[in-house]
Design a protein around this motif. Structure first.
Motif, PDB file in Angstrom:
ATOM      1  N   GLN A 130       0.311  -1.324   0.348  1.00  0.00           N
ATOM      2  CA  GLN A 130      -0.165   0.363  -0.214  1.00  0.00           C
ATOM      3  C   GLN A 130       1.056   1.794  -0.146  1.00  0.00           C
ATOM      4  N   LYS A 131       0.991   2.133  -0.566  1.00  0.00           N
ATOM      5  CA  LYS A 131       1.385   3.496  -0.965  1.00  0.00           C
ATOM      6  C   LYS A 131       0.751   4.189  -1.082  1.00  0.00           C
ATOM      7  N   GLU A 132       1.451   6.073  -0.233  1.00  0.00           N
ATOM      8  CA  GLU A 132       0.967   6.530  -0.331  1.00  0.00           C
ATOM      9  C   GLU A 132       1.836   8.001  -0.823  1.00  0.00           C
ATOM     10  N   ILE A 133       1.492   9.043  -2.289  1.00  0.00           N
ATOM     11  CA  ILE A 133       2.509  10.011  -2.468  1.00  0.00           C
ATOM     12  C   ILE A 133       1.819  11.181  -2.274  1.00  0.00           C
ATOM     13  N   LYS A 134       2.494  12.157  -1.908  1.00  0.00           N
ATOM     14  CA  LYS A 134       2.375  13.307  -1.968  1.00  0.00           C
ATOM     15  C   LYS A 134       3.128  14.469  -2.147  1.00  0.00           C
ATOM     16  N   LEU A 135       3.232  15.528  -2.971  1.00  0.00           N
ATOM     17  CA  LEU A 135       3.565  16.431  -4.017  1.00  0.00           C
ATOM     18  C   LEU A 135       3.842  17.733  -2.637  1.00  0.00           C
ATOM     19  N   LEU A 136       5.092  17.569  -2.520  1.00  0.00           N
ATOM     20  CA  LEU A 136       5.798  18.166  -1.743  1.00  0.00           C
ATOM     21  C   LEU A 136       5.712  20.016  -2.422  1.00  0.00           C
ATOM     22  N   ALA A 137       5.692  21.530  -1.810  1.00  0.00           N
ATOM     23  CA  ALA A 137       6.106  22.073  -2.221  1.00  0.00           C
ATOM     24  C   ALA A 137       7.508  22.460  -3.645  1.00  0.00           C
ATOM     25  N   ASN A 138       8.339  21.818  -3.821  1.00  0.00           N
ATOM     26  CA  ASN A 138       9.472  21.831  -4.130  1.00  0.00           C
ATOM     27  C   ASN A 138       9.341  21.035  -4.923  1.00  0.00           C
ATOM     28  N   GLN A 139       8.089  20.302  -5.523  1.00  0.00           N
ATOM     29  CA  GLN A 139       7.537  19.803  -6.370  1.00  0.00           C
ATOM     30  C   GLN A 139       8.597  18.589  -6.744  1.00  0.00           C
ATOM     31  N   SER A 140       9.298  17.838  -5.010  1.00  0.00           N
ATOM     32  CA  SER A 140       9.462  16.861  -5.227  1.00  0.00           C
ATOM     33  C   SER A 140       8.650  16.209  -4.721  1.00  0.00           C
ATOM     34  N   CYS A 141       8.510  14.538  -4.722  1.00  0.00           N
ATOM     35  CA  CYS A 141       7.696  13.822  -4.019  1.00  0.00           C
ATOM     36  C   CYS A 141       8.276  13.033  -2.439  1.00  0.00           C
ATOM     37  N   SER A 142       7.120  12.779  -1.691  1.00  0.00           N
ATOM     38  CA  SER A 142       7.394  12.605  -0.447  1.00  0.00           C
ATOM     39  C   SER A 142       6.483  10.675  -0.408  1.00  0.00           C
ATOM     40  N   VAL A 143       7.169   9.342  -0.499  1.00  0.00           N
ATOM     41  CA  VAL A 143       6.628   8.325  -1.014  1.00  0.00           C
ATOM     42  C   VAL A 143       6.667   7.772   0.609  1.00  0.00           C
ATOM     43  N   TRP A 144       5.299   7.282   1.030  1.00  0.00           N
ATOM     44  CA  TRP A 144       4.901   5.794   1.767  1.00  0.00           C
ATOM     45  C   TRP A 144       4.867   4.908   1.632  1.00  0.00           C
ATOM     46  N   LEU A 145       5.690   3.424   2.311  1.00  0.00           N
ATOM     47  CA  LEU A 145       4.977   1.912   1.066  1.00  0.00           C
ATOM     48  C   LEU A 145       4.796   1.405   2.250  1.00  0.00           C
ATOM     49  N   LEU A 146       4.196   0.130   2.802  1.00  0.00           N
ATOM     50  CA  LEU A 146       3.671  -0.369   4.058  1.00  0.00           C
ATOM     51  C   LEU A 146       3.376  -2.113   3.461  1.00  0.00           C
ATOM     52  N   CYS A 147       4.081  -2.624   3.325  1.00  0.00           N
ATOM     53  CA  CYS A 147       4.202  -3.817   3.317  1.00  0.00           C
ATOM     54  C   CYS A 147       2.902  -4.507   3.850  1.00  0.00           C
ATOM     55  N   ASN A 148       1.757  -5.066   3.737  1.00  0.00           N
ATOM     56  CA  ASN A 148       0.765  -5.569   4.509  1.00  0.00           C
ATOM     57  C   ASN A 148       0.887  -7.297   4.066  1.00  0.00           C
ATOM     58  N   VAL A 149       0.716  -7.795   4.855  1.00  0.00           N
ATOM     59  CA  VAL A 149       0.922  -9.314   5.063  1.00  0.00           C
ATOM     60  C   VAL A 149      -0.334  -9.409   5.909  1.00  0.00           C
ATOM     61  N   SER A 150      -0.790 -10.988   5.491  1.00  0.00           N
ATOM     62  CA  SER A 150      -1.266 -12.018   5.597  1.00  0.00           C
ATOM     63  C   SER A 150      -1.455 -12.537   7.628  1.00  0.00           C
ATOM     64  N   VAL A 151       0.002 -12.542   7.847  1.00  0.00           N
ATOM     65  CA  VAL A 151       0.092 -13.033   9.186  1.00  0.00           C
ATOM     66  C   VAL A 151       1.405 -11.747   9.758  1.00  0.00           C
ATOM     67  N   CYS A 152       1.050 -11.995  11.208  1.00  0.00           N
ATOM     68  CA  CYS A 152       1.438 -10.552  11.759  1.00  0.00           C
ATOM     69  C   CYS A 152       2.476 -11.248  12.976  1.00  0.00           C
ATOM     70  N   SER A 153       3.304 -12.142  13.233  1.00  0.00           N
ATOM     71  CA  SER A 153       3.999 -12.594  14.222  1.00  0.00           C
ATOM     72  C   SER A 153       5.372 -13.164  12.846  1.00  0.00           C
ATOM     73  N   ASN A 154       6.675 -13.057  13.616  1.00  0.00           N
ATOM     74  CA  ASN A 154       7.915 -13.453  13.543  1.00  0.00           C
ATOM     75  C   ASN A 154       7.875 -13.526  12.418  1.00  0.00           C
ATOM     76  N   LEU A 155       7.659 -12.468  11.867  1.00  0.00           N
ATOM     77  CA  LEU A 155       8.401 -12.123  10.256  1.00  0.00           C
ATOM     78  C   LEU A 155       9.562 -10.436  10.261  1.00  0.00           C
ATOM     79  N   SER A 156      10.042 -11.314   8.544  1.00  0.00           N
ATOM     80  CA  SER A 156      11.279 -10.037   7.987  1.00  0.00           C
ATOM     81  C   SER A 156      10.473  -9.695   7.333  1.00  0.00           C
TER      82      SER A 156
END
Length: 309
Positions: A130-156
């Motif tokens: 899942q991703k979120e991209i924001k356009l900043l005032a300096n015309q660059s972009c801030s990118v946030w990425l989330l790795c969404n997994v079906s299992v929540c424990s003992n993961l790398s």
């Protein structure tokens, strides 16, 4: 990009950490839910006259001339090999994780207890970015990425961006410029028994909007939850205030009724007193003797003197 280059962290490294954690002489088995496992005892039948397997201090299998399987959580899924005393468990569940102890006795005495640790894992079945991209005032972009997994424990997690590989937490953040073009990012989530990967393409442009992604929905959920909490608090406050008002009104009504009852009682008492006093007024004494014995019935006069009086 947050995180550093992937170090030489392999299965051998995981095995070393397991040995340090559980100690030398303790065997470790990692299995997936639904798998079967055979736990070796390290014994030979001809050398031992009796032995037993324990799980959480409870005997689950034993041999004393014959194989016996007492009732346990493994009932219907447990089997012991009567030649080498290995323990077979089928259809593993997460609750089967734990330490198994095997001990035996021979003609030479009691053998050292052996410990085997079994860890059952939920296999990774689905990975999505899942991703979120924001356009900043300096015309660059801030990118946030989330790795969404079906299992929540003992993961790398392993992130790959272009020719670079990084090991990081479940989410990463980095910046892009329009000149970078399309960037391919891959997330791999893994545990001791399985791994899955997912890929996504991100791009920064001058018209990049704020995506309706997990971060925005997260903020919406927070606002909605706060709004619901405020409404509930106000509802409870109004209900308490209304109930107190009803109770006070009921008390005032009871007091008023009590006063009315007492007033009516007093009026009736006065009326009854006056009525009682009115009776002798209607029966005025006829003679001097009547004044003393009030209420006597008048008799025929026996003398002229009494008649005059």
């Amino acid at each position: 990009m947050s995180g550093g280059p992937l170090s030489c962290f392999s299965k051998q490294g995981i095995l070393l950490l397991s040995i340090l954690h559980y100690g030398v002489g303790i065997s470790l088995f990692n299995k997936a839910v639904g798998d079967s496992v055979e736990l070796p005892s390290g014994l030979e039948r001809e050398d031992f006259k009796s032995m037993e397997w324990k799980y959480k201090k409870m005997v689950i299998a034993e041999f004393d001339g014959n194989v016996s399987l007492p009732r346990s959580q493994f009932e219907g899924r447990l089997e012991m090999n009567d030649s080498n005393f290995s323990l077979i468990i089928r259809e593993l569940t997460l609750k089967d994780s734990g330490e198994f102890l095997v001990s035996a006795a021979s003609n030479r005495g009691q053998s050292p207890t052996k410990t085997i640790h079994l860890q059952v894992h939920e296999p990774v079945s689905k990975v999505a970015i899942q991703k979120e991209i924001k356009l900043l005032a300096n015309q660059s972009c801030s990118v946030w990425l989330l790795c969404n997994v079906s299992v929540c424990s003992n993961l790398s997690y392993t992130w790959e961006r272009g020719n670079e590989t990084y090991r990081d937490d479940q989410q990463i953040h980095f910046s892009l410029s329009p000149a970078d073009g399309d960037i391919s990012v891959t997330c791999t989530a893994s545990n001791s028994v399985s791994e899955k990967s997912a890929s996504a393409t991100v791009k920064c442009s001058n018209t990049t909007p704020e995506y309706n992604t997990w971060m925005k929905w997260y903020r919406i959920y927070i606002v909605v939850a706060l709004g619901v909490a405020v409404v509930l608090i106000l509802t409870v406050a109004v209900a308490v205030y209304y109930c107190r008002g009803r109770c006070n009104t009921a008390d005032l009504t009871d007091d008023t009724r009590g006063k009315d009852t007492r007033s009516n009682s007093q009026v009736m008492s006065i009326y009854e007193t006056l009525e009682d006093l009115a009776v002798p007024i209607l029966n005025k004494p006829q003679t001097l003797y009547d004044k003393i014995t009030f209420g006597r019935q008048p008799e025929d006069p026996s003398s002229s003197y009494q008649e005059v009086l």
